[in-house]
Write a protein that holds these residues in place. Sequence first.
Motif, mmCIF file in Angstrom:
data_model
loop_
_atom_site.group_PDB
_atom_site.id
_atom_site.type_symbol
_atom_site.label_atom_id
_atom_site.label_comp_id
_atom_site.label_asym_id
_atom_site.label_seq_id
_atom_site.Cartn_x
_atom_site.Cartn_y
_atom_site.Cartn_z
ATOM 1 N N LEU A 262 69.015 5.965 83.563
ATOM 2 C CA LEU A 262 68.304 4.782 83.056
ATOM 3 C C LEU A 262 68.178 4.740 81.533
ATOM 4 O O LEU A 262 68.443 3.694 80.924
ATOM 5 C CB LEU A 262 66.918 4.686 83.707
ATOM 6 C CG LEU A 262 66.856 4.557 85.228
ATOM 7 C CD1 LEU A 262 65.431 4.261 85.665
ATOM 8 C CD2 LEU A 262 67.798 3.488 85.725
ATOM 9 N N PRO A 263 67.758 5.821 80.865
ATOM 10 C CA PRO A 263 67.636 5.729 79.407
ATOM 11 C C PRO A 263 68.958 5.399 78.708
ATOM 12 O O PRO A 263 68.972 4.619 77.751
ATOM 13 C CB PRO A 263 67.127 7.116 79.006
ATOM 14 C CG PRO A 263 66.422 7.613 80.216
ATOM 15 C CD PRO A 263 67.226 7.103 81.371
ATOM 16 N N VAL A 264 70.055 5.992 79.181
ATOM 17 C CA VAL A 264 71.344 5.697 78.564
ATOM 18 C C VAL A 264 71.726 4.238 78.776
ATOM 19 O O VAL A 264 72.258 3.578 77.865
ATOM 20 C CB VAL A 264 72.439 6.637 79.125
ATOM 21 C CG1 VAL A 264 73.826 6.149 78.734
ATOM 22 C CG2 VAL A 264 72.217 8.053 78.615
ATOM 23 N N HIS B 19 57.566 3.646 85.916
ATOM 24 C CA HIS B 19 56.731 2.481 85.650
ATOM 25 C C HIS B 19 56.543 2.171 84.169
ATOM 26 O O HIS B 19 56.080 1.090 83.820
ATOM 27 C CB HIS B 19 55.360 2.668 86.300
ATOM 28 C CG HIS B 19 55.421 2.808 87.796
ATOM 29 N ND1 HIS B 19 55.341 4.027 88.441
ATOM 30 C CD2 HIS B 19 55.600 1.877 88.762
ATOM 31 C CE1 HIS B 19 55.445 3.836 89.739
ATOM 32 N NE2 HIS B 19 55.598 2.556 89.966
ATOM 33 N N GLN B 20 56.876 3.122 83.313
ATOM 34 C CA GLN B 20 56.641 2.878 81.892
ATOM 35 C C GLN B 20 57.830 3.344 81.055
ATOM 36 O O GLN B 20 58.675 4.118 81.518
ATOM 37 C CB GLN B 20 55.369 3.582 81.406
ATOM 38 C CG GLN B 20 54.091 2.809 81.669
ATOM 39 C CD GLN B 20 54.066 1.463 80.977
ATOM 40 O OE1 GLN B 20 54.834 1.192 80.061
ATOM 41 N NE2 GLN B 20 53.158 0.604 81.409
ATOM 42 N N LEU C 39 64.528 -2.992 77.937
ATOM 43 C CA LEU C 39 63.608 -2.072 78.624
ATOM 44 C C LEU C 39 63.020 -2.703 79.877
ATOM 45 O O LEU C 39 63.060 -2.111 80.971
ATOM 46 C CB LEU C 39 62.501 -1.651 77.665
ATOM 47 C CG LEU C 39 61.439 -0.701 78.241
ATOM 48 C CD1 LEU C 39 62.053 0.649 78.531
ATOM 49 C CD2 LEU C 39 60.262 -0.556 77.279
ATOM 50 N N THR C 40 62.461 -3.899 79.731
ATOM 51 C CA THR C 40 61.778 -4.512 80.876
ATOM 52 C C THR C 40 62.756 -4.906 81.974
ATOM 53 O O THR C 40 62.440 -4.758 83.168
ATOM 54 C CB THR C 40 60.974 -5.738 80.417
ATOM 55 O OG1 THR C 40 61.841 -6.668 79.764
ATOM 56 C CG2 THR C 40 59.868 -5.334 79.467
ATOM 57 N N ASP C 41 63.935 -5.382 81.610
ATOM 58 C CA ASP C 41 64.903 -5.764 82.641
ATOM 59 C C ASP C 41 65.341 -4.559 83.465
ATOM 60 O O ASP C 41 65.464 -4.641 84.696
ATOM 61 C CB ASP C 41 66.133 -6.420 82.010
ATOM 62 C CG ASP C 41 65.851 -7.819 81.490
ATOM 63 O OD1 ASP C 41 64.739 -8.327 81.746
ATOM 64 O OD2 ASP C 41 66.729 -8.405 80.830
ATOM 65 N N GLU C 42 65.561 -3.430 82.802
ATOM 66 C CA GLU C 42 65.991 -2.233 83.531
ATOM 67 C C GLU C 42 64.881 -1.712 84.439
ATOM 68 O O GLU C 42 65.125 -1.316 85.582
ATOM 69 C CB GLU C 42 66.410 -1.144 82.546
ATOM 70 C CG GLU C 42 67.034 0.077 83.189
ATOM 71 C CD GLU C 42 68.440 -0.166 83.712
ATOM 72 O OE1 GLU C 42 68.958 0.702 84.438
ATOM 73 O OE2 GLU C 42 69.022 -1.226 83.396
ATOM 74 N N LEU C 43 63.655 -1.739 83.936
ATOM 75 C CA LEU C 43 62.540 -1.281 84.776
ATOM 76 C C LEU C 43 62.302 -2.238 85.936
ATOM 77 O O LEU C 43 61.972 -1.800 87.045
ATOM 78 C CB LEU C 43 61.278 -1.148 83.927
ATOM 79 C CG LEU C 43 61.267 0.013 82.920
ATOM 80 C CD1 LEU C 43 59.971 0.011 82.123
ATOM 81 C CD2 LEU C 43 61.451 1.353 83.620
ATOM 82 N N ASN C 44 62.440 -3.526 85.693
ATOM 83 C CA ASN C 44 62.280 -4.483 86.786
ATOM 84 C C ASN C 44 63.363 -4.300 87.842
ATOM 85 O O ASN C 44 63.117 -4.485 89.039
ATOM 86 C CB ASN C 44 62.327 -5.910 86.243
ATOM 87 C CG ASN C 44 61.111 -6.259 85.408
ATOM 88 O OD1 ASN C 44 60.068 -5.616 85.526
ATOM 89 N ND2 ASN C 44 61.229 -7.248 84.560
ATOM 90 N N LYS C 45 64.540 -3.925 87.403
ATOM 91 C CA LYS C 45 65.662 -3.808 88.320
ATOM 92 C C LYS C 45 65.664 -2.478 89.073
ATOM 93 O O LYS C 45 65.926 -2.438 90.273
ATOM 94 C CB LYS C 45 66.973 -3.972 87.545
ATOM 95 C CG LYS C 45 68.228 -3.927 88.411
ATOM 96 C CD LYS C 45 69.466 -4.320 87.611
ATOM 97 C CE LYS C 45 69.727 -3.340 86.490
ATOM 98 N NZ LYS C 45 70.996 -3.653 85.766
ATOM 99 N N GLN C 46 65.367 -1.375 88.375
ATOM 100 C CA GLN C 46 65.520 -0.064 89.001
ATOM 101 C C GLN C 46 64.270 0.800 88.936
ATOM 102 O O GLN C 46 64.299 1.936 89.419
ATOM 103 C CB GLN C 46 66.679 0.695 88.333
ATOM 104 C CG GLN C 46 68.016 -0.018 88.423
ATOM 105 C CD GLN C 46 69.171 0.935 88.226
ATOM 106 O OE1 GLN C 46 69.423 1.774 89.089
ATOM 107 N NE2 GLN C 46 69.863 0.800 87.101
ATOM 108 N N GLY C 47 63.199 0.265 88.351
ATOM 109 C CA GLY C 47 62.001 1.078 88.215
ATOM 110 C C GLY C 47 61.434 1.544 89.537
ATOM 111 O O GLY C 47 61.020 2.706 89.689
#
Length: 732
Positions: free
Chosen positions: A646-648, A389-390, A375-383
């Motif tokens: 992103l979720p997938v 943001h969450q 979760l955090t890696d994907e948000l850091n990369k593409q958030g």
Amino acid sequence: MANGRGRDRGEPNFDVPEGRVAAPGTLDLRLSRQDRAGGGVAASGRDGGAKRGSGNGGAPKRGPAGSPVRKPKKRRGSLLGRLVYGCVVLGLWAVIGIAGLVAYHASQLPPIDQLAVPKRPPNIAILASDGSLMANRGETGGRVVSIKELPTYLPRAFVAIEDRRFYSHFGVDPVGIARAVAQNLTRRGVAQGGSTLTQQLAKNLFLTPERSASRKIQEAILALWLEHTYSKDEILELYLNRVYFGAGAYGVEAAAQRYFGKPAKSVSLAEAAMLGGLVQAPSRLAPNRNLPAAQARAAQVLAAMQELGFVPAQDVKVALAQPAKPAGSRGGGSANYVADLVMDVLDDFVGKFESDIVVQTTVDTSLQATAERALTDELNKQGTRYNVHQGALVSMKPDGAIRALIGGRDYAQSQFNRATTAKRQPGSSFKPFVYLAAVERGATPDSVREDAPIKIGNWQPENYSHRYEGPVTLRSALAQSLNTVAVRLGQEVGPKAVVQTAQRLGISSPLQANGSIALGTSEVTPLEMVGAYGAFANGGTGVIPYVIATVKSADGKVLYRRGEGGLGRVIDPNAVGMMNAMMHETFVSGTARKGDIAGWDLAGKTGTSQDFRDAWFIGYSGTLVTGVWLGNDDGEPTKKASGGNLPVEIWKTYMSVALKGQTPVPLPGMNRWRKAPEAATTASVATAGGPEEILGQIFGTNPQPAQPQPRRRQAQPQDDRNFFEKLFGVGE
């Protein structure tokens, strides 16, 4: 004659003067100096102590030869004697005063025969499924430990730096107080305190933190009582379990877990020295805040331990060469979301408890860590790119046992648990309940419905692409997430039937029985959605998600054990097979193609709410059900984040690790309704359409999957479709 007359008129004396013998037949009535009132003191106070005769008018008395008798000198005590006398008097009064003061302050305390060590607030140790500690909850932050469990150098570190005469004094240490006073007078500021460990314990147990002479007196009284009631080791054990180490950690076990990520019984000598030095000023010496100061203080502790012979010099040398360092932050880890959930539901399983308890959860620590990273890696990369943001992730076994739960991007920044508490529109991920209601009323995956404009009152729902397919099978309509078909099915079975179906599968949030319910407009939580999907994965049994496996007392007594539970059968086995076949198509030709994992039968559904505010994907194998939600806490729209991107991606990253090494199992009942291979190949070619339709998916306003015309898709160049797929990703 005159002289003779004077003697005859003298004062009578009934004694024979010393050195003379009374003449026979005579009576001497004169009084000697000793016979007078006051004796010698009275005589010495007159005329220098000379005795006056009445016959000579007060002339000085003369000796036998007529010479005057020398006046005796006034007796005076020595200066030293008078000082000693004064000191004794003052000392007696001081003792009387102190005794009165002590008696007064003792009267403010409970009677001695009613004193008792107050119970320590219970700690709740929350363990993972493998027995490893995930978190502590309660006021203390750690369990009670016996001094016998600890390495010998750990309690000695506290004795060496806080109270080196601990084993020889009676609770109050006059020598220590004198030494502290002397050192404080020779240094700037307060260099040392005079309180013993017993006094510190007394303050922690019975008194407020107030600093006053009154409190110090009561502290000393209580220290004497403790020393009279408990052995030295018992006092030290009480102290180690009650002293405050900062960061909400009370007791050495809580401190060891908080700062070093390990139990107190496993700390090294360097770590023990750091803990021993920490109690002087927890906020200033906390190693995670001021490591240099904490290490310098630990070096002082090691020096004191060596000086007292508590540890060999060689061990001290090694500890100084390898000073302790705090472990990575555990307070900000996602395991705290699990701990919060445990505390929310614990009262449902155990009543009031007054001693420590141990809660073993169903959570797998490795899966929890994998989910957090995904979760955090994907948000850091593409958030930032998608303005997301969450997020939240819930993963559970088909029976409802939670294996991983992430309630947000960073627990340290926000303790709000989005997995269990945040209610958001599920969008198209709600459609399986609509399709299930239709299947239970006679529809099948191969039933055909019209994908065409539909109007209900003033509401006219549209597809994501604003295009329509015409007649389509339910299998294809669900895989491609066609809005018009879902709304038509909802109208066929009725909004109330859709609501009842969702509730039967475990959705407990209020649902609005209207036409838009088919598109997921009523808000739900990720935990509810994943639990409801569990019925598809396990063959039709309703799921109640759970995180607590057992609850035990500190001595191992079982207070609660999870038994067989659930909602019973909520879906007919044949209907389960049809639903799994339709949702499997999502991975084959639908909006979750990027989530496919080779060798596994997978099923699921993407979802995107209006204006791209929420992006969902819930997918499952026969062994694990996982859901992902992404969005913003304030409901701000994302930049085209849909369930299919992103979720997938997060789901696949997590599930690829979670399923690794497992033997693939088929989805319940799916093989009977599995789509023929040749038909699946045709559908897979006709998924996304040409460049024009891909752009419609990307920039459309209704967050539903693109549904280009099949014949047009076949005519479009495959390279163009792949280009836009790679560039923008295929959303819903």
